[in-house]
Design a protein around this motif. Sequence first.
Motif: not given
Ligand code: UD1
Length: 424
Positions: A43-48, A265-270, A70-72, A195-197, A200-203, A319-324
């Motif tokens: 599971r994940g928390i919607d940070l925005n 839901v979140f889509v996850g790295d998967t 739900p994440e992933s 796609i993964n990097i 960080g924005v819904n959708g 930083p761990r998250h670079r999303m807005p």
């Molecule tokens: C990659 C990015 C990171 C970004 C993250 C967001 C790099 C090197 N890494 O990390 O900067 O912040 O993806 O997915 O560029 N989340 C939201 N809203 C969304 C999507 C994700 O809040 O629309 C949060 C949720 O807490 C979710 C988490 O991001 O659980 C998922 O992050 P994760 O996919 O594990 O991050 P990375 O792929 O490692």
Amino acid sequence: AWGLPSNLRISLAVNVGLSVLGFIATSSIVATLGPTFIKANLRGIDLNKETTKRDSEGNLVRPIEGIAIPESQGTITAAVYILVLSVFIPFAFASYELDRFPHAEMAEYLAAVLTITFASFMGFADDVIDLRWRYKIPIPFLATLPLLSVYYANGNHTGVMVPNQFRWLFGDFVELGLGFYLFLLWLAVFSTHAINIYAGVNGLEVGQSVVIAASVLVLNILQLLRIPEEFKEYRENHMQSIFLIVPFLAVSLSLLQLNWFPAQVFVGDTYCYFAGMTFAVVSIVGHFSKTMVLLLIPQLLNFLYSCPQLFPFIGIPCPRHRMPTFNVADGTVCNSFAEFTPEELKPLGKLAYMILKNLRLVHVRSLKEGQVQMSNLTLINFVLYVFGPCREDVLCCRLLAIQVASTLMCFALRFGLASYLFDV
Ligand code: UD1
Ligand code: MG
């Protein structure tokens, strides 16, 4: 139907039918299995969102209980996709006599599914245990080898046509041999992560994948329509690529409905790795790997812009998250920042910082004692810097508009400029 023989027409009908089932199955499984994923800690928390608060450094300080979603969920998408293909493959070959059976093509399908499955598996591992980068680069590289061996065994081309204007120098055709395989391997590793990097924005993860997949579908259809009779063998390549991309589009559209703002839901790295590898695979099977690079221009720009934060030898802090960041006051999203002292950066980091700052490619704010805040190096932050803060779904639409624009440019190059360069 695009001058297709009847066996291909039947396969196409089966493929579309199974894709519709895949669409329905994905929505209903994602909707029902949510609580199970949450219980398994996926599971994940919607940070925005308003329910989440962050301090000035962007760290989560007060996640409100009960808003984890739900994440992933890409796990479900990828599983449905692989099952759709498992059912489809026998149908694709049902009409052949055993003594004229196209073993080579069947091997290509099986290798494609194997490669995509392995990338999804790596994504799931990343969701569950956060893999280290030193594993995340070699794994997709190795996972692509079965597909490339089949490509090799089927006598596929490794040369490129030379533009008319340069033929006096290089001849009509340049054979790249091993170099071409290295390019395909690079493409597979790059697109798995691209796609993964850019997330960080819904959708956005699914949205960009849907635009790319739809572009691949249109590209294949346009090419099928233009194939002259004497190049019939290429028809099979494009059909194979269509048979792989239509189910992908179906399961992705289904996931997009639930991941669009405000995400349920979140889509996850998967999902991200699954999607990225699918693009590499369809372009290899369909023989349009160079065109694929043009469809991935936003991802390529995002990667190049990210390099100073991604590579430790350049060393701008990442930083761990670079999303807005979320603006609680007006519900918009705005730039997120990395904080550092430029004087303390490594030489390459200092150089990168000076170039980015002087070309005004980043938003820089000075703090006390020589410290600065610099907007994180993602295309998402760049678009926010240029166009200003906006609501999260508006931002996603702007980013997807860039994706569509790059598809249009790709088609213009592929079908417009190419005829000037290559007599096609
Ligand atoms: C990659 C990015 C990171 C970004 C993250 C967001 C790099 C090197 N890494 O990390 O900067 O912040 O993806 O997915 O560029 N989340 C939201 N809203 C969304 C999507 C994700 O809040 O629309 C949060 C949720 O807490 C979710 C988490 O991001 O659980 C998922 O992050 P994760 O996919 O594990 O991050 P990375 O792929 O490692
Ligand atoms: Mg991710």
